[in-house]
Design a protein around this motif. Structure first.
Motif, PDB file in Angstrom:
ATOM      1  N   TYR A 108       0.816  -1.227   0.000  1.00 29.79           N
ATOM      2  CA  TYR A 108       0.000   0.000   0.000  1.00 29.79           C
ATOM      3  C   TYR A 108       0.845   1.271   0.000  1.00 29.79           C
ATOM      4  O   TYR A 108       0.344   2.347  -0.281  1.00 29.79           O
ATOM      5  N   GLN A 144       5.665  -0.183  12.313  1.00 32.50           N
ATOM      6  CA  GLN A 144       4.237  -0.365  12.028  1.00 32.50           C
ATOM      7  C   GLN A 144       3.469  -0.830  13.258  1.00 32.50           C
ATOM      8  O   GLN A 144       3.588  -0.229  14.300  1.00 32.50           O
ATOM      9  N   SER A 145       2.760  -1.933  13.137  1.00 31.15           N
ATOM     10  CA  SER A 145       1.887  -2.335  14.247  1.00 31.15           C
ATOM     11  C   SER A 145       2.624  -2.846  15.472  1.00 31.15           C
ATOM     12  O   SER A 145       2.010  -3.022  16.528  1.00 31.15           O
ATOM     13  N   ASN A 194      -5.989  -1.722  14.386  1.00 27.61           N
ATOM     14  CA  ASN A 194      -5.885  -0.297  14.079  1.00 27.61           C
ATOM     15  C   ASN A 194      -6.854   0.566  14.884  1.00 27.61           C
ATOM     16  O   ASN A 194      -6.450   1.576  15.468  1.00 27.61           O
ATOM     17  N   GLU A 244       2.079   7.088   4.593  1.00 32.16           N
ATOM     18  CA  GLU A 244       1.002   6.621   5.473  1.00 32.16           C
ATOM     19  C   GLU A 244      -0.146   7.637   5.444  1.00 32.16           C
ATOM     20  O   GLU A 244      -1.313   7.267   5.327  1.00 32.16           O
ATOM     21  N   ASN A 251      -7.943   4.376   7.800  1.00 29.98           N
ATOM     22  CA  ASN A 251      -7.716   4.811   9.182  1.00 29.98           C
ATOM     23  C   ASN A 251      -8.530   6.068   9.506  1.00 29.98           C
ATOM     24  O   ASN A 251      -9.006   6.236  10.630  1.00 29.98           O
ATOM     25  N   TYR A 277      -0.916   8.244  15.748  1.00 30.10           N
ATOM     26  CA  TYR A 277      -0.978   6.821  15.386  1.00 30.10           C
ATOM     27  C   TYR A 277      -0.032   6.523  14.216  1.00 30.10           C
ATOM     28  O   TYR A 277       0.796   5.602  14.274  1.00 30.10           O
ATOM     29  N   TYR A 329      -3.502 -10.362  15.247  1.00 32.82           N
ATOM     30  CA  TYR A 329      -4.773 -10.045  14.581  1.00 32.82           C
ATOM     31  C   TYR A 329      -5.721 -11.239  14.569  1.00 32.82           C
ATOM     32  O   TYR A 329      -5.866 -11.935  15.560  1.00 32.82           O
ATOM     33  N   VAL A 347       3.273  -4.748   9.494  1.00 31.05           N
ATOM     34  CA  VAL A 347       3.241  -5.021   8.054  1.00 31.05           C
ATOM     35  C   VAL A 347       4.566  -4.806   7.326  1.00 31.05           C
ATOM     36  O   VAL A 347       4.696  -5.166   6.160  1.00 31.05           O
TER      37      VAL A 347
END
Ligand code: GLN
Length: 576
Positions: A108, A144-145, A194, A244, A251, A277, A329, A347
C-alpha cells in the motif's frame, strides 16, 4: 580462593596463564557482549592490561568488582547455560525457514512494496542479556503495528488502565487489523488492531494538550529507546509517514467512526490522534533492537542490557496479555494454539515475540501472509516451539511434549544424572528401570544391525553405554553374542524383529516418562553415529524408534545434529 581458582582455570592455558583474548572469548561464548554494562570495569582493566599473559594474581585483582557476574558467565550459570549449543539450534531453524519464499510484501506504500523481500533476520536477547544475531538484524524498517503494544503500555502507565479501558476494549477481535467493526458499545476491540491503536493514540494525544503529535512521538521513541537498551538509535521515517498519511483513508474512516460513536477522549483533535498513530507506525528500528525490547518485556520491564526498570511489571503483565489475545490479529487464536506466546507483528515484516522469564525474540522478513503477519516470522516461532518447551502450556506437568528441549536446564548434567539413577535402580532390581534398560539395549542392537553388519565402533559405543547403565563392563563377548542372536533372527524373518521392537516400544510408550524415552533414543543414536555418519538404514530406524516413542521429529533432527557436532569435536570418544 578455591572458587576464584576454578574460575581462573576456565580461562587459563596449559602454562597456567590467562589472556585478555581468552577471557573475552569465554564471555562471548556465554552470550554476553563485551560492551555489557555489568562488565564495564573488567573490560576497561583488560584494555589497559593489553595482550600479555595474565597470572592468577592479576586475574584476582582484575575480576573483584564484577565477580558475581563473571562467575555466572564463566560457570555457565546464565539463564541459558549452554548458549553456543542453543545458538546452533536457532541457526538451524533460521536456515530452514529461509527457504520459505511464500507471501508478499505489503504494497500500500512504496517503501514497503519496494523493500527487499529476501531480507531475513533473527535476533534473540535473553533476560540475562545473552544476545544472538542471525542474518539481517541491522536493517532499519518501520515498526508499524509493533508500535501498538508499546503505545498501549505508555497510555496505561500515563493514564491508568481504567481510563484507557473505558475507551478501548481488551477482547480479541477475530477481524482483520484494519477492520471498521467495533464492540457493541462502540469501543474498539483491543489496542492491537488499528481501531484500538488509533483510540489509544487519542488517549495519549489528549493527555498532552501542549504537545503536537510529533513531539509526543518523540516521547514514545524515548521509551522504545530505553526498552531496547539504547543498543542503536531509534529512528523516524519521514518517507513512511508521508506515504502513510496519503493512504490513510481506512484509518480516517475508523477515526470518524470512533468520534461519531463513543466520542474521542477529552475531545482530542482527530487529526492529532491520527498523526500520532501514523507516526508511531513510522518509527524505525531493527530486529536486533526489537529483540532487546522484547527481552525487557520478558524480564518484567527491566531492560537486561542496562538494568533499568523501563516499565512497571504490572504494565508489562497487561501488555503481554493484550499481545497474547490480539497481537497476531485474526490469527491470534491459531498462534496461541500453536505457539502459545505473546507476540506482535507489523506489516513491514517484523514479529516481536516474548518468552516470559527467558528471552525476547525479533524476526524480520517482509513477505506477509493473508493476515498481514510475516510468513517467515510466524514459521520461525512455530518451529522454535516445536523444539523447545516455550508454549505457555508446555509447563503442564505429567504430560507429553514430544521430548522438547528446555534450554534453561543443563541437558548434559541431566542426562548423566538420569543414567546414574537408572544404574542405581537397576542394581536394586527396580522393575521400571529394568524395563528401560532392556528396551535401551534392544534398540542399540537393532541399530547395530540396521545395515546387516556388526561393526566394531558400534560395539564399543554399546559397551560404553552398557557400563553407564550397568555399572560394570559387559562380559567378554556378551554384546557380540546378543547382536549375533538378533542377526540370526533377522536372517530368518527379515524386518520382523525390528517391527516387533517398534510395537513393543509403542505398547510401553505410555508407561515411560519423557526422560526414559529420551534415554532410549539417545542410546540408539549414539550407536548410529558410532562411525561418524548416520547411514540411511540407521536414519530410517532412528525415525521409527522416535516415532514409536512419541518423540517429535524436529527434536530428533536437532538431537542428531547435536550429537554429530559433539562427535566431530571429540573424535577420540569413538576409540573409548
Ligand atoms: N500503518 C499500517 C496501518 O495503519 C499498520 C498496520 C500493521 O502493521 N498491521 O494500516
Amino acid at each position: 580462593m578455591d572458587r576464584l581458582r576454578q574460575m581462573f582455570n576456565v580461562v587459563a592455558d596449559g602454562n597456567g596463564n590467562a589472556s585478555a583474548a581468552s577471557i573475552k572469548r569465554h564471555i562471548l561464548a556465554s552470550g554476553i557482549q563485551l560492551d555489557d554494562f555489568r562488565l564495564s570495569i573488567t573490560m576497561e582493566r583488560l584494555g589497559a592490561l593489553g595482550e600479555g599473559p595474565i597470572s592468577f594474581e592479576s586475574f584476582v585483582a582484575l575480576v573483584g568488582d564484577e565477580l558475581l557476574m563473571l562467575k555466572r558467565t564463566f560457570n555457565r550459570e546464565l539463564v541459558i547455560p549452554d548458549w553456543e549449543e542453543y545458538c546452533t539450534d536457532l541457526r538451524m531453524i533460521h536456515d530452514r525457514v529461509a527457504n520459505d519464499r511464500s507471501g508478499n510484501n505489503a504494497n500500500y506504500i512504496p517503501i514497503l512494496r519496494d523493500a527487499d523481500p529476501e531480507k531475513w533476520g533473527v535476533a534473540v536477547c535473553s533476560v540475562d542479556g545473552q544476545r544472538l544475531e542471525i542474518g539481517d538484524v541491522d536493517v532499519y524498517h518501520s515498526i508499524q503495528s509493533v508500535s501498538k503494544p508499546l503505545t498501549y503500555a505508555y497510555a496505561i502507565e500515563r493514564e491508568g488502565p481504567e481510563f484507557l479501558q473505558s475507551y478501548v476494549g481488551v477482547e480479541p477481535s477475530g477481524r482483520p487489523f484494519n477492520s471498521l467493526e467495533l464492540l457493541p458499545d462502540m469501543r474498539p476491540f483491543n489496542p492491537c488492531v488499528n481501531a484500538g491503536a488509533i483510540m489509544t493514540a487519542g488517549v495519549v494525544a489528549s493527555s498532552w494538550p501542549e504537545k503536537d503529535a510529533r513531539a509526543i512521538t518523540g516521547e514514545i521513541m524515548k521509551l522504545w529507546s530505553e526498552l531496547c537498551g539504547e543498543v542503536a538509535p531509534v529512528r523516524f521515517s519521514e518517507e513512511t509517514m508521508l506515504s502513510e498519511r496519503e493512504t490513510a483513508d481506512n484509518n480516517f474512516a475508523i477515526a470518524y467512526l470512533l468520534r461519531g460513536g463513543k466520542g474521542l477522549p477529552r475531545g482530542v483533535d482527530l487529526h492529532k490522534m491520527l498523526d500520532l498513530y501514523l507516526s508511531c507506525c513510522s518509527i524505525e528500528m531493527t530486529a536486533s533492537m526489537l529483540s532487546v525490547a522484547a527481552a525487557t518485556l520478558a524480564n518484567g520491564g527491566v531492560c537486561p542490557i542496562t538494568g533499568r526498570q523501563v516499565l512497571t511489571t504490572d504494565v508489562v503483565k497487561k501488555t503481554l496479555s493484550v499481545m497474547q489475545a490480539a497481537g497476531m490479529y485474526d490469527s491470534a487464536g491459531v498462534f496461541t494454539l500453536e505457539v502459545g506466546l505473546p507476540a506482535k507483528s507489523g506489516v513491514a515484516g517484523a514479529v516481536m515475540t516474548v518468552v516470559p522469564n527467558l528471552m525476547g525474540l525479533a524476526t524480520f522478513s517482509p513477505r506477509l501472509d493473508s493476515y498481514g503477519n510475516s510468513v517467515r516470522g510466524v514459521a520461525f516461532c512455530r518451529q522454535l516451539v516445536e523444539l523447545f518447551t516455550f508454549h505457555i502450556y508446555d509447563s503442564l506437568s505429567g504430560g507429553r511434549t514430544g521430548c522438547k528441549r528446555d534450554p534453561r536446564a543443563s541437558q548434559h548434567n541431566r542426562k548423566q544424572r538420569d543414567l546414574s539413577d537408572l544404574q542405581w535402580a537397576v542394581s536394586h532390581g527396580d522393575r521400571y528401570a529394568t524395563k528401560v534398560r532392556d528396551l535401551l539395549l534392544e534398540c542399540m542392537i537393532a541399530i547395530t544391525l540396521a545395515d546387516g553388519e556388526i561393526e566394531e565402533p558400534e560395539i564399543v559405543i554399546m559397551a560404553e553405554t552398557y557400563v553407564e547403565i550397568m555399572g560394570h563392563q559387559p562380559k567378554q563377548g556378551e554384546l557380540h553374542a546378543m547382536a549375533r542372536a538378533s542377526q540370526e533372527q533377522i536372517a530368518i524373518s527379515g524386518s520382523g524383529p525390528f517391527e516387533q521392537l517398534l510395537q513393543r516400544l509403542r505398547d510401553e510408550c505410555l508407561q515411560l516418562d519423557d526422560n526414559a524415552r529420551e534415554m532410549i533414543l539417545e542410546a540408539a543414536f549414539r550407536v548410529a553415529c558410532a562411525d561418524g555418519i548416520i547411514e540411511p538404514e540407521e536414519d530410517f530406524q532412528l525415525r521409527g524408534i522416535a516415532d514409536a516413542l512419541c518423540i517429535n521429529e524436529g527434536v530428533l533432527e536437532l538431537e542428531i545434529a547435536r550429537f554429530q557436532r559433539q562427535r566431530a569435536a571429540q573424535p577420540s570418544v569413538v576409540a573409548g
